[in-house]
Design an enzyme around this catalytic site. Structure first.
Site, PDB file in Angstrom:
ATOM      1  CB  SER A  10      -0.948   0.013   1.198  1.00 15.24           C
ATOM      2  OG  SER A  10      -1.817  -1.090   1.109  1.00 15.24           O
ATOM      3  CB  ALA A  11       3.003   2.867   1.934  1.00 11.04           C
TER       4      ALA A  11
END
Length: 184
Positions: A10-11
Protein backbone atom coordinates in the site's frame (compact mmCIF):
# COMPACT_ATOMS: atom_id res chain seq x y z
CA UNK A 1 0.04 -22.67 -18.94
CA UNK A 2 1.93 -20.17 -16.80
CA UNK A 3 1.40 -19.22 -13.18
CA UNK A 4 1.87 -15.46 -12.91
CA UNK A 5 2.13 -13.71 -9.57
CA UNK A 6 0.86 -10.30 -8.57
CA UNK A 7 1.94 -8.53 -5.39
CA UNK A 8 0.93 -5.16 -4.02
CA UNK A 9 1.93 -3.06 -1.04
CA UNK A 10 0.00 0.00 0.00
CA UNK A 11 2.88 2.42 0.48
CA UNK A 12 6.16 3.07 -1.26
CA UNK A 13 8.08 2.44 1.98
CA UNK A 14 6.59 -1.04 2.46
CA UNK A 15 8.20 -4.20 1.18
CA UNK A 16 6.48 -7.21 -0.34
CA UNK A 17 9.00 -9.88 0.71
CA UNK A 18 6.38 -12.08 2.41
CA UNK A 19 4.26 -11.99 -0.74
CA UNK A 20 7.33 -12.55 -2.93
CA UNK A 21 8.32 -15.66 -0.95
CA UNK A 22 4.80 -17.13 -1.10
CA UNK A 23 4.44 -16.46 -4.84
CA UNK A 24 7.84 -18.01 -5.51
CA UNK A 25 6.89 -21.11 -3.48
CA UNK A 26 3.64 -21.32 -5.48
CA UNK A 27 5.69 -21.68 -8.67
CA UNK A 28 5.09 -18.29 -10.28
CA UNK A 29 7.27 -17.92 -13.35
CA UNK A 30 6.88 -14.14 -13.37
CA UNK A 31 5.72 -11.68 -10.71
CA UNK A 32 4.28 -8.20 -11.25
CA UNK A 33 4.17 -5.58 -8.52
CA UNK A 34 2.39 -2.36 -7.62
CA UNK A 35 3.17 0.01 -4.78
CA UNK A 36 -0.14 1.78 -4.41
CA UNK A 37 -3.18 1.88 -2.17
CA UNK A 38 -5.87 -0.69 -2.89
CA UNK A 39 -8.33 2.11 -3.50
CA UNK A 40 -6.05 3.51 -6.20
CA UNK A 41 -7.44 2.69 -9.64
CA UNK A 42 -4.01 3.09 -11.24
CA UNK A 43 -2.28 -0.28 -10.96
CA UNK A 44 0.14 -0.63 -13.88
CA UNK A 45 1.61 -3.86 -12.50
CA UNK A 46 -1.78 -5.59 -12.50
CA UNK A 47 -2.56 -4.27 -15.97
CA UNK A 48 0.81 -5.54 -17.26
CA UNK A 49 0.14 -8.96 -15.70
CA UNK A 50 -3.30 -9.13 -17.31
CA UNK A 51 -1.86 -8.05 -20.65
CA UNK A 52 0.87 -10.70 -20.46
CA UNK A 53 -1.41 -13.61 -19.53
CA UNK A 54 -3.12 -15.97 -21.96
CA UNK A 55 -5.97 -18.47 -21.78
CA UNK A 56 -5.07 -21.33 -19.47
CA UNK A 57 -2.73 -19.23 -17.29
CA UNK A 58 -3.31 -18.62 -13.59
CA UNK A 59 -3.00 -15.30 -11.76
CA UNK A 60 -1.74 -15.95 -8.26
CA UNK A 61 -2.09 -13.48 -5.37
CA UNK A 62 -0.94 -13.85 -1.77
CA UNK A 63 -4.25 -12.69 -0.28
CA UNK A 64 -7.55 -11.43 -1.68
CA UNK A 65 -7.01 -7.86 -0.45
CA UNK A 66 -3.84 -7.64 -2.58
CA UNK A 67 -6.01 -7.89 -5.70
CA UNK A 68 -8.12 -4.93 -4.59
CA UNK A 69 -10.04 -3.67 -1.58
CA UNK A 70 -13.35 -2.79 -3.21
CA UNK A 71 -15.78 -5.66 -3.66
CA UNK A 72 -16.74 -4.32 -7.06
CA UNK A 73 -13.10 -4.01 -8.13
CA UNK A 74 -12.17 -7.53 -7.01
CA UNK A 75 -15.24 -9.08 -8.64
CA UNK A 76 -14.70 -7.13 -11.86
CA UNK A 77 -11.07 -8.31 -12.05
CA UNK A 78 -12.11 -11.90 -11.33
CA UNK A 79 -14.77 -11.79 -14.04
CA UNK A 80 -12.28 -10.35 -16.57
CA UNK A 81 -9.89 -13.18 -15.73
CA UNK A 82 -12.60 -15.81 -16.15
CA UNK A 83 -13.80 -14.29 -19.44
CA UNK A 84 -10.25 -14.70 -20.79
CA UNK A 85 -9.93 -18.25 -19.48
CA UNK A 86 -7.48 -17.23 -16.75
CA UNK A 87 -7.78 -18.82 -13.31
CA UNK A 88 -7.39 -16.87 -10.08
CA UNK A 89 -5.50 -18.52 -7.23
CA UNK A 90 -5.43 -17.02 -3.75
CA UNK A 91 -2.67 -18.41 -1.51
CA UNK A 92 -3.76 -17.38 2.00
CA UNK A 93 -6.80 -16.23 3.90
CA UNK A 94 -10.34 -17.48 4.11
CA UNK A 95 -10.68 -17.73 0.35
CA UNK A 96 -7.43 -19.56 -0.37
CA UNK A 97 -7.72 -21.77 -3.41
CA UNK A 98 -8.73 -21.28 -7.02
CA UNK A 99 -11.62 -19.03 -8.01
CA UNK A 100 -14.42 -20.61 -9.97
CA UNK A 101 -17.26 -18.27 -10.98
CA UNK A 102 -19.93 -20.95 -10.76
CA UNK A 103 -22.64 -21.73 -8.19
CA UNK A 104 -21.53 -21.91 -4.56
CA UNK A 105 -17.97 -20.94 -5.45
CA UNK A 106 -19.17 -17.66 -6.94
CA UNK A 107 -21.38 -16.93 -3.92
CA UNK A 108 -18.55 -17.69 -1.47
CA UNK A 109 -16.09 -15.56 -3.44
CA UNK A 110 -18.55 -12.64 -3.52
CA UNK A 111 -19.05 -12.85 0.24
CA UNK A 112 -15.29 -12.96 0.90
CA UNK A 113 -14.72 -9.95 -1.36
CA UNK A 114 -17.39 -8.07 0.61
CA UNK A 115 -15.74 -9.08 3.89
CA UNK A 116 -12.35 -7.88 2.62
CA UNK A 117 -13.88 -4.48 1.85
CA UNK A 118 -15.60 -4.41 5.25
CA UNK A 119 -12.27 -5.22 6.94
CA UNK A 120 -10.59 -2.32 5.12
CA UNK A 121 -13.37 0.06 6.16
CA UNK A 122 -13.10 -1.09 9.79
CA UNK A 123 -9.32 -0.55 9.79
CA UNK A 124 -9.82 2.98 8.49
CA UNK A 125 -12.52 3.63 11.12
CA UNK A 126 -10.30 2.35 13.96
CA UNK A 127 -7.37 4.42 12.71
CA UNK A 128 -9.47 7.59 12.60
CA UNK A 129 -10.91 6.86 16.08
CA UNK A 130 -7.41 6.31 17.47
CA UNK A 131 -6.14 9.56 15.95
CA UNK A 132 -9.15 11.46 17.32
CA UNK A 133 -8.61 9.99 20.82
CA UNK A 134 -4.92 10.91 20.71
CA UNK A 135 -5.76 14.44 19.57
CA UNK A 136 -8.31 14.79 22.39
CA UNK A 137 -5.52 13.90 24.83
CA UNK A 138 -3.32 16.59 23.30
CA UNK A 139 -1.05 14.26 21.35
CA UNK A 140 -0.32 15.09 17.75
CA UNK A 141 1.05 12.58 15.27
CA UNK A 142 3.60 13.12 12.57
CA UNK A 143 7.05 14.59 12.55
CA UNK A 144 7.92 17.45 14.88
CA UNK A 145 7.68 20.84 13.23
CA UNK A 146 10.90 22.49 12.09
CA UNK A 147 9.33 25.85 12.81
CA UNK A 148 9.92 26.88 16.41
CA UNK A 149 8.52 30.09 17.90
CA UNK A 150 11.92 31.77 17.40
CA UNK A 151 12.16 30.73 13.75
CA UNK A 152 8.57 31.84 13.16
CA UNK A 153 9.26 35.25 14.73
CA UNK A 154 12.33 35.74 12.52
CA UNK A 155 10.41 34.60 9.43
CA UNK A 156 7.53 36.99 10.12
CA UNK A 157 9.91 39.89 10.71
CA UNK A 158 11.76 39.22 7.44
CA UNK A 159 8.44 38.89 5.60
CA UNK A 160 7.28 42.23 7.06
CA UNK A 161 10.46 43.83 5.68
CA UNK A 162 9.46 42.62 2.20
CA UNK A 163 11.82 39.69 1.83
CA UNK A 164 10.55 36.90 -0.41
CA UNK A 165 9.40 33.56 0.98
CA UNK A 166 12.06 31.86 -1.16
CA UNK A 167 14.85 33.96 0.35
CA UNK A 168 13.52 33.49 3.89
CA UNK A 169 13.19 29.74 3.42
CA UNK A 170 16.75 29.50 2.11
CA UNK A 171 18.17 31.61 4.95
CA UNK A 172 16.30 29.67 7.66
CA UNK A 173 16.91 26.29 5.97
CA UNK A 174 13.23 25.31 5.79
CA UNK A 175 11.03 24.60 2.82
CA UNK A 176 8.89 27.25 1.17
CA UNK A 177 5.81 25.07 1.78
CA UNK A 178 6.55 25.02 5.50
CA UNK A 179 6.81 28.81 5.60
CA UNK A 180 3.59 29.26 3.62
CA UNK A 181 1.84 26.90 6.04
CA UNK A 182 2.95 28.98 9.04
CA UNK A 183 2.91 32.57 7.80
CA UNK A 184 0.70 32.47 4.75
Amino acid sequence: MAVIGYKRVSAKAQHAQLQEDALSAAGCSKVYEDKASGKNAERPGLLAALDYMREGDTLCVWKLDRLGRSTKDVLTTAEVLHAHGIALRILTGTLSGTYSPKGEGKFFFTMMAAFAELERDMIIERTHAGLAAAKAQGRVGGRPSVITEDVLTVAKARKAKGESITAIAKALEVSRATLYRHIG
